[in-house]
Design an enzyme around this catalytic site. Structure first.
Site, mmCIF file in Angstrom:
data_model
loop_
_atom_site.group_PDB
_atom_site.id
_atom_site.type_symbol
_atom_site.label_atom_id
_atom_site.label_comp_id
_atom_site.label_asym_id
_atom_site.label_seq_id
_atom_site.Cartn_x
_atom_site.Cartn_y
_atom_site.Cartn_z
ATOM 1 C CG HIS A 160 108.695 -30.661 -172.142
ATOM 2 N ND1 HIS A 160 107.908 -30.828 -171.020
ATOM 3 C CD2 HIS A 160 108.853 -29.320 -172.284
ATOM 4 C CE1 HIS A 160 107.611 -29.635 -170.521
ATOM 5 N NE2 HIS A 160 108.172 -28.707 -171.262
ATOM 6 C CG ASP B 278 105.582 -33.584 -176.736
ATOM 7 O OD1 ASP B 278 104.931 -32.665 -177.237
ATOM 8 O OD2 ASP B 278 106.344 -33.432 -175.762
ATOM 9 C CD GLN C 189 108.055 -26.057 -178.655
ATOM 10 O OE1 GLN C 189 107.985 -25.183 -179.518
ATOM 11 N NE2 GLN C 189 107.889 -25.805 -177.376
ATOM 12 C CE LYS D 139 104.580 -25.513 -175.542
ATOM 13 N NZ LYS D 139 105.346 -24.597 -174.698
ATOM 14 C CB CYS E 150 110.656 -28.611 -169.103
ATOM 15 S SG CYS E 150 109.891 -27.316 -168.152
#
Ligand SMILES: Cc1ncc(COP(=O)(O)O)c(C=O)c1O
Length: 421
Positions: free
Chosen positions: A138, A215, A218, A241, A379
């Site tokens: 991202h 990261d 998600q 999220k 993104c």
């Protein structure tokens, strides 16, 4: 039977009867019509919806406990501080961190990565050093490192992905060398759904004594996260999220690393003493939480974590896996649809293109049917370039989705084909 066994039995029972229709009742936003059509929300990878308990927790804070944390000696401040620190401890357990001091509250994934780049990176990266990311990052896991590289005269190296959207591990390993100073990799790709082999990546990087940031934006909503088992040095994710509020996120960092890092921002709350001659700082996590934090956000996130944990993470994962399989098959049955990202074991998102139709037009027509998906570059412009598409349409799933919503998506896509294909 002990209380523990009884609680376990109750939980196993709940997991066995995971019923997404019942779960949907917990999410007030889902029960609305758009232009007379029931809302079909398939954009949870961008922002998940919030269960009533999270909305209640935020309201309760402002209604009953609203006060600043770590400051006052009065009852409201004590209650607020207690709730804020309880949320930190919940997050510690949720990702199996060793200690609450390893949990830093930030605004979200983006701020977490910027914090590490701005603090750890600024201190340790020098001219000629290399930082390794992957093609599937991202922008928020690219740009902070680019800014750092520009400032320091360092170089960003990029590990490529295969046609199925999997990280080419051999190529990744080949990029590691004595100049490598940092690795920053996404756990689950927001544009492809690929799950990266984090344990292997960390092992490879640690073989060169290189720290690794993951990261997890998600991943946190869909996978069980165990930072000690992954052995990563930093892990970041966003509350919004994960069924929690906006404006709150988490940076996990290994205690030793956080201790040695300089502050990211200066201000109130992060200091031990201040004089015009010299200021000394608090220990982590407070050293990195300058100013009044997002107290309501932290409390809301703690409640969201309770909620998901209460449903049973494995039951949720099994449900989402079923949705993914159903959606993948149904989309592939539509003539002209091509999936972008077909890695085995992928989770939560299906990205696709439809012959002769721009993804933005797909998104617009679906919106008229009450169906919310994401259309664009997500993104992840370098990744779009890798797959030679300007954009994709992306349906993403959460614990409250049902197969009937995928049916609605498919029949609307047939309409799109009839109109524009
Ligand atoms: C993989 C990934 N990383 C980072 C981010 C940025 O998260 P936030 O905007 O919450 O900081 C996102 C958001 O979509 C994401 O999907």
């Amino acid at each position: 039977m002990t209380a523990e066994v009884l609680a376990l039995n109750r939980r196993t029972e709940r997991e066995a009867v995971f019923n997404p229709w019942r779960v949907r009742r917990d999410f007030p936003i889902l029960h609305q019509k758009l232009e007379g059509k029931p809302l079909v929300y398939l954009d949870s990878a961008a922002m998940s919806q919030k269960p009533q308990v999270v909305l209640d927790a935020i309201r309760r804070f402002y209604q009953l406990d609203c006060s600043n944390v770590h400051r006052g000696v009065h009852t409201l401040s004590e209650r607020a501080t207690d709730a804020y620190e309880t949320a930190r401890a919940k997050i510690q357990r949720f990702i199996n961190a060793g200690h609450p001091s390893e949990i830093v509250f930030v605004r979200g994934t983006t701020e977490g990565i910027n914090l590490v780049a701005g603090s750890y990176g600024r201190r340790h990266i020098r001219a000629g050093d290399e930082i390794v990311v992957t093609t599937m990052e991202h922008h928020s896991n690219i740009v902070p490192w680019q800014i750092l590289c520009e400032e320091k005269g360092a170089r960003l190296r990029v590990a490529p992905v295969s046609d199925t959207g999997e990280l080419l591990l051999d190529e990744f390993e080949r990029l590691l060398n004595p100049r490598t100073r940092f690795v920053s990799v996404v756990h689950v790709s927001n544009a492809l759904g690929t799950v990266n082999p984090i344990r292997r990546i960390v092992e490879m990087a640690h073989g060169w004594n290189v720290p690794v940031l993951i990261d997890g934006a998600q991943a946190a909503p869909h996978l069980g996260i165990d930072v000690r088992e992954l052995d990563c040095d930093f892990y970041v994710f966003s509350g919004h999220k994960l069924y929690g509020p906006t404006g709150i996120g988490v940076l996990y960092g290994k205690e030793k690393l956080l201790e040695a890092m300089p502050p990211y921002q200066g201000g109130g709350e992060m200091i031990s003493t201040v004089s015009f001659e010299k200021t000394t700082y608090k220990r982590p996590p407070f050293k990195f939480e300058a100013g009044t934090p997002n107290v309501a956000g932290a409390i809301g996130l703690g409640t969201a974590i309770d909620y998901v944990s209460g449903l049973g993470r494995s039951a949720v994962a099994a449900h989402e896996e079923q949705l993914m399989a159903y959606a993948t098959k149904a989309l592939l049955d539509i003539p002209g649809v091509r999936l972008i990202g077909t890695a085995p074991g992928k989770v939560s998102v299906v990205s696709f293109v439809l012959d002769g139709v721009h993804p933005h037009d797909i998104g617009t027509i679906l919106d008229e049917e009450g169906i919310a998906i994401r259309a664009g570059h997500h993104c992840a412009q370098p990744l779009m370039e890798r797959f030679r598409v300007p954009a994709t349409a992306r349906a993403s799933f959460a614990l409250y989705n049902v197969t009937e919503e995928i049916d609605a998506l498919v029949s609307a896509l047939h309409k799109v084909r009839d109109l524009l294909g």
